[in-house]
Design a protein around this motif. Structure first.
Motif, PDB file in Angstrom:
ATOM      1  N   LEU A  92       0.823  -1.210   0.000  1.00  0.00           N
ATOM      2  CA  LEU A  92       0.000   0.000   0.000  1.00  0.00           C
ATOM      3  C   LEU A  92       0.860   1.265   0.000  1.00  0.00           C
ATOM      4  O   LEU A  92       0.695   2.148  -0.845  1.00  0.00           O
ATOM      5  N   PHE A  93       1.789   1.350   0.935  1.00  0.00           N
ATOM      6  CA  PHE A  93       2.617   2.559   1.048  1.00  0.00           C
ATOM      7  C   PHE A  93       3.590   2.666  -0.128  1.00  0.00           C
ATOM      8  O   PHE A  93       3.814   3.748  -0.663  1.00  0.00           O
ATOM      9  N   ASP A  94       4.148   1.534  -0.529  1.00  0.00           N
ATOM     10  CA  ASP A  94       5.068   1.509  -1.654  1.00  0.00           C
ATOM     11  C   ASP A  94       4.355   1.976  -2.921  1.00  0.00           C
ATOM     12  O   ASP A  94       4.890   2.745  -3.712  1.00  0.00           O
ATOM     13  N   GLY A  95       3.119   1.525  -3.092  1.00  0.00           N
ATOM     14  CA  GLY A  95       2.322   1.900  -4.259  1.00  0.00           C
ATOM     15  C   GLY A  95       2.066   3.398  -4.326  1.00  0.00           C
ATOM     16  O   GLY A  95       1.827   3.958  -5.389  1.00  0.00           O
ATOM     17  N   LEU A  96       2.086   4.061  -3.183  1.00  0.00           N
ATOM     18  CA  LEU A  96       1.860   5.507  -3.141  1.00  0.00           C
ATOM     19  C   LEU A  96       3.187   6.275  -3.195  1.00  0.00           C
ATOM     20  O   LEU A  96       3.225   7.495  -3.049  1.00  0.00           O
ATOM     21  N   GLY A  97       4.281   5.531  -3.385  1.00  0.00           N
ATOM     22  CA  GLY A  97       5.602   6.161  -3.453  1.00  0.00           C
ATOM     23  C   GLY A  97       6.094   6.627  -2.093  1.00  0.00           C
ATOM     24  O   GLY A  97       6.870   7.577  -1.995  1.00  0.00           O
ATOM     25  N   CYS A  98       5.616   5.969  -1.044  1.00  0.00           N
ATOM     26  CA  CYS A  98       5.963   6.403   0.315  1.00  0.00           C
ATOM     27  C   CYS A  98       6.914   5.415   0.990  1.00  0.00           C
ATOM     28  O   CYS A  98       6.958   4.236   0.642  1.00  0.00           O
ATOM     29  N   HIS A  99       7.639   5.926   1.984  1.00  0.00           N
ATOM     30  CA  HIS A  99       8.430   5.053   2.843  1.00  0.00           C
ATOM     31  C   HIS A  99       7.494   4.029   3.473  1.00  0.00           C
ATOM     32  O   HIS A  99       6.383   4.377   3.877  1.00  0.00           O
ATOM     33  N   VAL A 100       7.954   2.791   3.563  1.00  0.00           N
ATOM     34  CA  VAL A 100       7.116   1.749   4.159  1.00  0.00           C
ATOM     35  C   VAL A 100       7.261   1.800   5.682  1.00  0.00           C
ATOM     36  O   VAL A 100       8.370   1.742   6.201  1.00  0.00           O
ATOM     37  N   PRO A 101       6.148   1.963   6.397  1.00  0.00           N
ATOM     38  CA  PRO A 101       6.259   2.063   7.855  1.00  0.00           C
ATOM     39  C   PRO A 101       6.566   0.715   8.502  1.00  0.00           C
ATOM     40  O   PRO A 101       6.224  -0.335   7.968  1.00  0.00           O
ATOM     41  N   ARG A 102       7.203   0.787   9.628  1.00  0.00           N
ATOM     42  CA  ARG A 102       7.460  -0.394  10.429  1.00  0.00           C
ATOM     43  C   ARG A 102       6.157  -0.734  11.160  1.00  0.00           C
ATOM     44  O   ARG A 102       5.463   0.158  11.635  1.00  0.00           O
ATOM     45  N   VAL A 103       5.792  -2.021  11.220  1.00  0.00           N
ATOM     46  CA  VAL A 103       4.577  -2.408  11.942  1.00  0.00           C
ATOM     47  C   VAL A 103       4.966  -3.142  13.217  1.00  0.00           C
ATOM     48  O   VAL A 103       5.653  -4.157  13.174  1.00  0.00           O
ATOM     49  N   ARG A 104       4.550  -2.585  14.341  1.00  0.00           N
ATOM     50  CA  ARG A 104       4.829  -3.223  15.626  1.00  0.00           C
ATOM     51  C   ARG A 104       3.538  -3.899  16.092  1.00  0.00           C
ATOM     52  O   ARG A 104       2.471  -3.280  16.082  1.00  0.00           O
ATOM     53  N   PHE A 105       3.610  -5.173  16.455  1.00  0.00           N
ATOM     54  CA  PHE A 105       2.399  -5.891  16.851  1.00  0.00           C
ATOM     55  C   PHE A 105       2.241  -5.924  18.369  1.00  0.00           C
ATOM     56  O   PHE A 105       3.211  -6.116  19.092  1.00  0.00           O
ATOM     57  N   VAL A 106       1.019  -5.700  18.821  1.00  0.00           N
ATOM     58  CA  VAL A 106       0.710  -5.757  20.256  1.00  0.00           C
ATOM     59  C   VAL A 106      -0.543  -6.620  20.422  1.00  0.00           C
ATOM     60  O   VAL A 106      -1.280  -6.825  19.461  1.00  0.00           O
ATOM     61  N   PRO A 107      -0.810  -7.135  21.631  1.00  0.00           N
ATOM     62  CA  PRO A 107      -1.999  -7.980  21.820  1.00  0.00           C
ATOM     63  C   PRO A 107      -3.287  -7.182  21.600  1.00  0.00           C
ATOM     64  O   PRO A 107      -3.334  -5.988  21.900  1.00  0.00           O
TER      65      PRO A 107
END
Ligand SMILES: [Zn+2]
Length: 438
Positions: free
Chosen positions: A403-418
């Motif tokens: 999604l972010f790559d398709g918009l020409g944006c830096h890809v965000p880091r995803v942190r998972f929480v419960p």
């Protein structure tokens, strides 16, 4: 209760739903209503008299807009009752804390809208406006005519005398207090056996779970989602559990903005207010509403910009109504995610509908989720999953990347929480931005 006014507006709204009207006819009627309303209001509200001074009445659609901040800053001169902000605030606070509170002379209802402490709005409603509102709400939401017996279960975060307005001999109305633990509501709800169930999606989802597990067995004729964004993932679950189409009401302190027709399509209530569009995307599918309520005079709402994001429906509704059909109330503008473009470091919006689609494409095993954006390159995701957690997390990470790559944006880091959420005083926002845009 001003019954004649209630009935008049009930019948007007019913009539408007049946009327075959073209968009041009609708807009011509709105123009007549608004110009008459503005003429009367500018004579009574010192703020608007000066704010719109010297502007051509016919050209009202181009007049400067207003919003909550402007209203709160000019409260005393804005309203037409001569009520000061201090007086209104005191009345509202007393009504919130004191259950035996006696309404002020004139029967004016003073309400405080939700929001962060510095950002709460004060709203004034006269008895006549209350009755008109109740008439329109009943016409657009009751599963049968007004004279039929109904039992309404209404889940709300705070009781409001505004909602009690609809109680009558034929309409049993029970308020369920969402500040209490959700499990406590099942037995009384079962006993009431509501014909109409009204609640935020997060509460409906919990009731749907109880229904599926056999802890609840109710058969309402109609279910209406209110007060939170209705996410497709919740809609499917609730509709599956109760085996019926889920309806919606789009209502805020500023007005009764929308309701679903018999086909389940959410239409704007353009018979009682004007909704102009401030488009947010190039395709002109998403917009923030600018509302002018030509029936409200105590505290005029004129070209008032709301912070919501509405998405237009791509197809016309089969009901044939001239009222704008929405695909969704997509959330608040404050919650739109932003990406940072790789080449120019510009901030570009990543609309909620795209993020929802990414979640849907990632895996069928996601039952519930919340994603919070903490910065343009940092997301926090909480997933309730059936199946292999590691695989689903990986799949979501890939979809977000796409999604972010398709918009020409830096890809965000995803942190998972419960994942954890219990319906209660806090509104469920599945997509949320935690920082303010600069
Ligand atoms: Zn329709």
């Amino acid at each position: 209760m001003n019954l004649p006014v209630l009935l008049k507006h009930y019948l007007l709204a019913r009539h408007s739903a049946r009327r075959r009207q073209t968009r041009e006819e609708l807009e011509a009627r709105q123009h007549r209503k608004v110009t008459a309303f503005l003429t009367a209001t500018l004579a009574k509200s010192p703020f608007f008299a000066s704010y719109y001074k010297g502007l051509a009445l016919e050209d009202w659609r181009n007049w400067p807009t207003t919003d909550k901040a402007l209203m709160m800053a000019n409260f005393d001169e804005w309203n037409t009752l001569g009520m000061s902000k201090a007086e209104a605030f005191e009345t509202a606070s007393r009504a919130e804390h004191d259950r035996d509170f006696v309404a002020p002379p004139g029967g004016i209802t003073v309400g405080l809208s939700s929001g962060t402490s510095g950002n709460r709005g004060l709203f004034l409603v006269s008895p006549k406006e209350r009755a008109a509102w109740a008439g329109a709400v009943l016409a657009k939401t009751l599963p049968g005519p007004l004279w039929q017996q109904q039992r309404i279960a209404f889940f709300l975060r705070a009781d409001s005398s505004l909602y009690q307005t609809v109680r009558s001999r034929r309409i049993a109305f029970r308020y369920f207090d969402m500040s209490r633990p959700p499990g406590m509501h099942l037995a009384p709800l079962q006993q009431l056996a509501p014909t109409l169930l009204v609640a935020p999606p997060s509460m409906l989802r919990l009731l749907a779970e109880a229904q599926l597990e056999g802890r609840l067995a109710i058969a309402p004729r109609k279910i209406i989602a209110v007060a939170e964004v209705l996410e497709p993932i919740d809609r499917a679950y609730i509709e599956g559990a109760f085996q019926m189409e889920l309806h919606q009401v789009y209502q805020c302190t500023e007005g009764f903005l929308g309701s679903t027709c018999a086909h389940g399509t959410l239409h704007l209530n353009e018979d009682i207010l004007v909704v102009e569009r401030e488009y947010l995307d190039d395709a002109k599918r998403m917009f923030s509403p600018i509302i002018t309520d030509f029936s409200r005079t105590s505290q005029p709402i004129i070209r008032y910009r709301l912070n919501d994001v509405l998405t237009l429906s791509e197809q016309p509704c089969p009901c044939g109504s001239a009222h704008t059909a929405l695909a969704a109330v997509s959330g608040r503008a404050d919650d739109i995610f932003y990406g940072l473009t790789v080449h120019t470091e510009e901030q570009v919006p990543v609309f909620a509908d795209f993020v929802r689609r990414s979640v849907m494409f990632a895996a069928d095993q996601i039952e519930e989720y919340r994603i919070i954006q903490h910065s343009p390159t940092e997301l926090e995701a909480a997933l309730r999953i059936k199946g292999d957690e590691a695989v689903v997390r990986q799949a979501l990470q890939e979809q977000i990347c796409k999604l972010f790559d398709g918009l020409g944006c830096h890809v965000p880091r995803v942190r998972f929480v419960p994942y954890h959420f219990e319906p209660g005083l806090v509104k469920l926002r599945r997509l949320q931005r935690s920082y303010v845009l600069h």
